[in-house]
Design an enzyme around this catalytic site. Structure first.
Site, short mmCIF file in Angstrom:
data_model
loop_
_atom_site.label_atom_id
_atom_site.label_comp_id
_atom_site.label_asym_id
_atom_site.label_seq_id
_atom_site.Cartn_x
_atom_site.Cartn_y
_atom_site.Cartn_z
N ALA B 12 39.14 22.78 -28.73
CA ALA B 12 39.59 23.28 -27.43
C ALA B 12 40.05 22.15 -26.52
CB ALA B 12 38.47 24.08 -26.77
N GLY B 13 40.64 21.10 -27.12
CA GLY B 13 41.30 20.09 -26.30
C GLY B 13 42.69 20.60 -25.94
N GLY B 14 43.55 19.67 -25.55
CA GLY B 14 44.90 20.08 -25.14
C GLY B 14 45.60 20.89 -26.21
N GLY B 16 44.34 22.65 -28.85
CA GLY B 16 43.74 23.96 -29.10
C GLY B 16 44.01 24.93 -27.97
N PHE B 116 55.72 2.71 -19.01
CA PHE B 116 54.70 2.67 -20.06
C PHE B 116 55.25 1.85 -21.21
CE2 PHE B 116 50.71 4.86 -21.19
CZ PHE B 116 50.29 5.27 -19.94
N GLN B 237 45.59 3.31 -34.44
CA GLN B 237 46.04 2.55 -33.27
C GLN B 237 44.88 1.88 -32.54
OE1 GLN B 237 47.90 4.42 -29.50
NE2 GLN B 237 49.50 3.23 -30.49
N THR B 251 44.04 2.24 -18.94
CA THR B 251 45.34 2.78 -19.36
C THR B 251 46.46 1.74 -19.35
OG1 THR B 251 47.09 4.34 -18.78
CG2 THR B 251 45.72 3.60 -16.98
N HIS B 349 41.67 3.55 -30.85
CA HIS B 349 42.12 4.52 -29.85
C HIS B 349 42.69 5.81 -30.41
CE1 HIS B 349 43.54 5.69 -25.92
NE2 HIS B 349 44.79 5.75 -26.33
N GLU B 380 45.85 15.64 -32.25
CA GLU B 380 45.61 14.34 -32.88
C GLU B 380 45.19 14.46 -34.34
OE1 GLU B 380 43.47 11.57 -30.46
OE2 GLU B 380 43.16 10.19 -32.13
N SER B 396 51.08 11.25 -27.03
CA SER B 396 50.10 12.13 -27.65
C SER B 396 49.94 13.41 -26.83
CB SER B 396 48.74 11.46 -27.80
OG SER B 396 47.81 12.44 -28.24
N LEU B 397 49.77 13.26 -25.54
CA LEU B 397 49.67 14.47 -24.70
C LEU B 397 50.90 15.33 -24.92
CD1 LEU B 397 48.23 12.99 -21.36
CD2 LEU B 397 47.05 14.44 -23.02
C1 LIG Z 1 40.65 7.19 -23.14
C2 LIG Z 1 41.88 7.80 -23.67
C3 LIG Z 1 43.04 7.82 -22.89
C4 LIG Z 1 44.20 8.39 -23.37
N1 LIG Z 1 45.31 8.42 -22.56
C5 LIG Z 1 46.43 9.02 -23.01
C6 LIG Z 1 47.58 9.12 -22.18
O1 LIG Z 1 47.59 8.67 -21.03
N2 LIG Z 1 48.67 9.73 -22.66
C7 LIG Z 1 48.70 10.27 -23.91
O2 LIG Z 1 49.71 10.84 -24.29
N3 LIG Z 1 47.62 10.20 -24.72
C8 LIG Z 1 46.50 9.59 -24.31
N4 LIG Z 1 45.39 9.52 -25.12
C9 LIG Z 1 45.42 10.23 -26.40
C10 LIG Z 1 45.18 11.71 -26.21
O3 LIG Z 1 44.38 11.91 -25.08
C11 LIG Z 1 44.48 12.34 -27.39
O4 LIG Z 1 45.16 12.00 -28.56
C12 LIG Z 1 44.50 13.84 -27.26
O5 LIG Z 1 43.94 14.21 -26.03
C13 LIG Z 1 43.79 14.55 -28.39
O6 LIG Z 1 43.80 15.94 -28.08
P1 LIG Z 1 43.37 17.02 -29.12
O7 LIG Z 1 43.57 18.34 -28.45
O8 LIG Z 1 44.03 16.80 -30.42
O9 LIG Z 1 41.83 16.73 -29.34
P2 LIG Z 1 40.59 16.63 -28.31
O10 LIG Z 1 40.98 16.76 -26.90
O11 LIG Z 1 39.81 15.44 -28.73
O12 LIG Z 1 39.78 17.90 -28.66
C14 LIG Z 1 39.13 18.07 -29.89
C15 LIG Z 1 38.46 19.42 -29.85
O13 LIG Z 1 37.98 19.74 -31.14
C16 LIG Z 1 36.66 20.19 -31.04
N5 LIG Z 1 36.02 19.91 -32.31
C17 LIG Z 1 35.99 18.76 -33.01
N6 LIG Z 1 35.32 18.92 -34.14
C18 LIG Z 1 34.91 20.21 -34.19
C19 LIG Z 1 34.18 20.99 -35.11
N7 LIG Z 1 33.69 20.47 -36.21
N8 LIG Z 1 33.96 22.29 -34.82
C20 LIG Z 1 34.43 22.85 -33.67
N9 LIG Z 1 35.13 22.14 -32.78
C21 LIG Z 1 35.38 20.85 -33.03
C22 LIG Z 1 36.07 19.48 -29.85
O14 LIG Z 1 35.00 20.20 -29.32
C23 LIG Z 1 37.27 19.48 -28.92
O15 LIG Z 1 37.31 20.69 -28.20
C24 LIG Z 1 44.23 8.94 -24.65
C25 LIG Z 1 43.09 8.92 -25.45
C26 LIG Z 1 41.93 8.34 -24.97
C27 LIG Z 1 40.74 8.30 -25.86
#
Ligand SMILES: Cc1cc2nc3c(=O)[nH]c(=O)nc-3n(C[C@H](O)[C@H](O)[C@H](O)COP(=O)(O)OP(=O)(O)OC[C@H]3O[C@@H](n4cnc5c(N)ncnc54)[C@H](O)[C@@H]3O)c2cc1C
Ligand code: FES
Lengths: 236, 580
Positions: B12-14, B16, B116, B237, B251, B349, B380, B396-397
């Protein structure tokens, strides 16, 4: 240095009531309070239970009571809470919600209140092709409130919430503020209908506990006062 | 219990949340299953910005963005996918704005944009302002807004349910997932027509990382264990500016606002390595240069870090545009960036590799023709691949929202097409493997604690598979995995209870971790060239003749793995030497 870490523990499968347990933990002044908990969990007692994720104050998982104050464990350092070797740090769950286990509370009610305030942008005018224009000054009105991480430190520090579990509480009403005062929003009537009520704004007696507790240093009372003013003018 | 939904989104990140919004709006019955409450997901930690050629501050063009991304990827990114992403970026940002994302504004009241790393005007001429941001809490602003929108749409959430396995039919289609309800310790089956993985990154496989504790890459291991491949796992990375020793991110937007990296001589060393864009070179390059400086003895006072100097940027910019990182430096390092330089070193990262997907976020079996029926992936954990060998900041966002949305739309459409079909029947005892695994852990009374195994794995990955790699370090890492696997399968937990047993989940996560850490180490060993974030000391040149291709990794998760390859899609931009 070595610290005594006292934790209010409760295991629903074993305990009838919470009890305190102490651990001796090695610590550095720059360690976070979360690091102490992790040390215990990983090296001393795997049954100790708490929520955590980001470890730098942005995910809102680890709000708890540390030495009697609501804090994010990851965002407060040992040097900020103890004077030196041998001192004691106490950890307890946030007060005012049912405890699930140890430092983990049930946030069901907390999020029900969030949902109650219609926490989304309401705007039925078809949007322009580009972004809706918002001046930096208008953005400034809401920026502080948008910092909220929904950790619950404020709501669980509020005497009005403790006294009345139905009171919406600062976190939900801050969310209401964040959308109602957003110049792009047109839903203030609906949202004020919820917060301009006995279980809403008027149960805020500006005690300022929430401001004190907020780990993001949001001036919550100020924004809730602004929302009160808005709701009074809306009634006229 | 058996829960039944059209679509189950894991994470449920961005990614999901975006997928959920679109699948739901498209009429599907959607469940989002997440081990964390959605708002605790690590997307909320994203700081600096989200890239789009809006041109709010100066002339910009999606084609320039496309070129920068291709070049940034060291030509390993698939150009058709990159083009989709960069072309769709301005529309996407406007959509987020209409959803209510509180973006910072410029004087005209438009979305503010800043510089950036690796983002340039006119195909590399000079840095361009392309990163849309909400101060330095962009991910937080986007994720909370998406959650608010999902709440509005009534998306069904299963919070604090950790998915531990996928359910596959004998024909290789995915029709559900098995999840452990953390609150109660019950194991449940989610029966669905479609599963979408959005489980995020795996930074926690390394000792120093900007990633959350929950960043344990579970989704990748589940895919491998069900006989499906991973793509380009060797590309990891390292972000140049993690707080020294802690790894907490500062950042790249800090350098976008004028911050400068300095060595022990006070020298702005990036001028030597990247004369055009200097400190705003892409991350692979800057991290490598930082280690070169440290190895040449120019680390600060002989230590393994350098300085990020923001002192000339001024209090106003720091407090207005970079307030969070200002607080992080003060809180965790006791350093005030307004007056003092910040000690920084590279931190693990971002995962460029992941579950291979096509443009509609459907999971591929390894070649482009065949998909895994019923399985999608976004964010990701997925590899489309828009980031190739090195991701540009802010992309990534963008990837999350663009490909999360595409996943949502494609899933809704598939559900519509399969409206009259029943769900494929569940196999016998779909939960058995999971129950056996949990039971084995809980019944074990002797063994080592999780932390020992995890610490050793993280140390091995850090020592052997980080910014610089060679045959020796990589052989060591691959060999280490065998012992770590056995150890991970024999950890002992003290908590034997059912209620909120997070120690049990720690034990599962370390077992998962070995499987994808092996993919990273083995992939890096296999790829005998240097490209993007994969920098081999023993093969220090990019080798397009042999390696302009994606690696596809498959494993039995018992130490036997094999590689195959997939061509890179090249449309507009022929590979060239990469200079900044
Ligand atoms: C500190 C930091 C700063 C960043 N800044 C930037 C930026 O400025 N610009 C940019 O573009 N990118 C940035 N990034 C990268 C970007 O934020 C991430 O790559 C991105 O947010 C990942 O999103 P996601 O939805 O794939 O996963 P996440 O947001 O990590 O969500 C993962 C989800 O999966 C769930 N999950 C995991 N495993 C399980 C499981 N086994 N069962 C059920 N649920 C599970 C978790 O609960 C969570 O809800 C940054 C990353 C970091 C760490
Ligand atoms: S662990 Fe995320 S706020 Fe503390």
């Amino acid at each position: 240095m070595k610290l005594t870490v006292k934790i209010k523990r409760y295991n629903p499968e074993k305990d009838t009531a919470p009890h305190w347990q102490s651990y001796e933990v090695p610590a550095e002044p720059l360690d976070s309070a979360l690091a102490l908990l992790l040390h215990i969990k990983w090296h001393i007692d795997g049954t100790l239970t708490f929520r955590k994720s980001c470890a730098h104050g942005i995910c809102g998982s680890d709000a708890m009571q540390i030495n009697g104050e609501n804090k994010l464990a990851c965002s407060i350092l040992v040097q900020d809470i103890v004077k030196g070797d041998g001192d004691t740090i106490t950890f307890a769950p946030l007060p005012g919600s049912p405890v699930i286990k140890d430092l983990v509370i049930d946030q069901t009610r907390f999020f029900e209140k969030y949902r109650a305030v219609m926490p989304w942008l309401i705007n039925n005018t078809p949007p322009p092709e580009k972004e809706r224009i918002q001046s930096p000054e208008d953005f400034d009105l809401i920026e502080d409130a948008t910092k909220c991480i929904m950790c619950g430190a404020c709501t669980h520090s509020c005497p009005s919430t403790w006294a009345d579990p139905d009171y919406l509480g600062p976190a939900a009403m801050l969310k209401a503020y964040r959308y109602t005062l957003d110049t792009r929003d047109e839903g203030s009537d609906e949202r004020l209908g919820v917060v301009d009520s006995k279980e809403g704004l008027w149960k805020c007696y500006t005690i300022f506990n929430c401001v004190q507790a907020c780990p993001k240093e949001i001036d919550i009372t100020r924004w809730l006062s602004a929302l009160k003013r808005k709701s009074v003018t809306a009634r006229l | 219990m058996i829960f039944s939904h059209d679509v189950v989104i894991v994470g449920a990140g961005g990614a999901g949340l975006m997928a959920a919004l679109y699948a739901k709006e498209g009429g599907a019955d959607v469940a989002v299953v997440s081990k964390l409450h959605p708002l605790r997901s690590h997307t909320g930690a994203a700081q600096g910005g989200i890239g789009a050629a809006l041109g709010n501050e100066e002339e910009d063009n999606w084609l320039w963005h496309t070129f920068d991304t291709v070049k940034g990827s060291d030509y390993l990114g698939d150009q058709d996918a990159i083009e989709i992403m960069c072309k769709d970026a301005p529309r996407t940002i406007i959509e987020l704005e209409h959803y209510g994302v509180p973006f910072s504004r410029n004087k005209q009241g438009k979305i503010s944009q800043r510089r950036f790393g690796g983002h340039t005007r006119n195909f590399g001429e000079a840095a361009v302002r392309r990163a849309c941001h909400a101060a330095d809490r962009t991910g937080h602003a986007i994720m909370h807004t998406l959650y608010d929108q999902c709440t509005r749409q009534g998306v069904r959430f299963y919070d604090e349910y950790q998915v531990l396995d996928l359910i596959m039919t004998p024909d290789g289609a995915c029709n559900g997932a098995v999840a452990y309800e953390i609150l109660t310790g019950e194991v449940h089956t989610f029966h669905s027509k479609i599963v979408c993985m959005a489980t995020g990154g795996y930074g926690r496989a390394f000792k120093t990382t900007s990633n959350a504790h929950a960043g344990t890459g579970d989704g990748l291991a589940m895919v491998l264990r069900n006989g499906l491949p991973l793509e380009d796992m060797e590309f990891v990375q390292f972000h140049p500016t993690g707080l020294y020793r802690l790894g907490i991110l500062i950042t790249e937007g800090a350098r976008g606002e004028g911050g400068i990296l300095r060595n022990n001589d006070g020298e702005r060393f990036m001028e030597r390595y990247a004369p055009t864009v200097k400190d705003l070179a892409p991350r692979d390059l800057v991290s490598q240069c930082m280690y070169k400086e440290i190895r040449a003895g120019r680390g600060i006072n002989g230590k393994e870090h350098l300085y990020l100097d923001m002192t000339h940027v001024g209090e106003e910019v720091l407090l207005k545009k970079l307030p969070e990182i200002t607080i992080f430096s003060r809180t965790y390092m006791g350093v005030d960036p307004i007056t003092e330089p910040i000690p920084v070193a590279p931190t693990c990262h971002y995962a460029m590799g992941g579950i291979p997907t096509n443009f509609n976020s459907q999971v591929e079996t390894g070649n482009r023709e065949a998909i895994v029926p019923g399985l999608y992936a976004a964010g990701e954990c997925a590899c489309v691949s828009v980031h190739g060998a090195n991701r540009l900041g802010t992309n990534s966002l963008l990837d999350l929202v663009v490909f999360g949305r595409r996943a949502g739309m494609a899933m809704a459409q598939e559900i519509e097409e399969r409206r009259r079909e029943r769900k494929l029947p569940l196999p016998d005892a779909p939960e058995k493997r999971t129950r056996d695994m949990l039971e084995a852990i809980l019944s074990r009374t002797e063994g080592e604690p999780v932390v020992n195994v995890r610490t050793d794995l993280q140390q091995s990955m850090m020592d052997n598979v980080s910014v610089f790699r060679n045959d020796e370090t990589l052989s060591t890492a691959v060999a280490d995995m065998e012992g770590l696997r056995q150890r991970a399968r024999n950890v002992v937990v003290r908590d034997k209870g059912k209620a909120f047993n997070t120690e049990l989940m720690d034990a599962v996560e370390i077992d998962f971790m070995v499987d994808y850490a092996e993919a990273i180490a083995a992939g890096a060993h296999h790829r005998t060239e240097s490209r993007g974030a994969h920098s081999r000391e023993d093969y220090d040149k990019r080798n397009d003749d042999e390696w302009l291709k994606h690696t596809i990794y498959q494993s039995d998760c018992e130490g036997n793995f094999e590689f195959s390859y997939k061509d890179v899609v090249i449309t507009r931009f022929q590979p060239k030497e990469r200079k900044y």
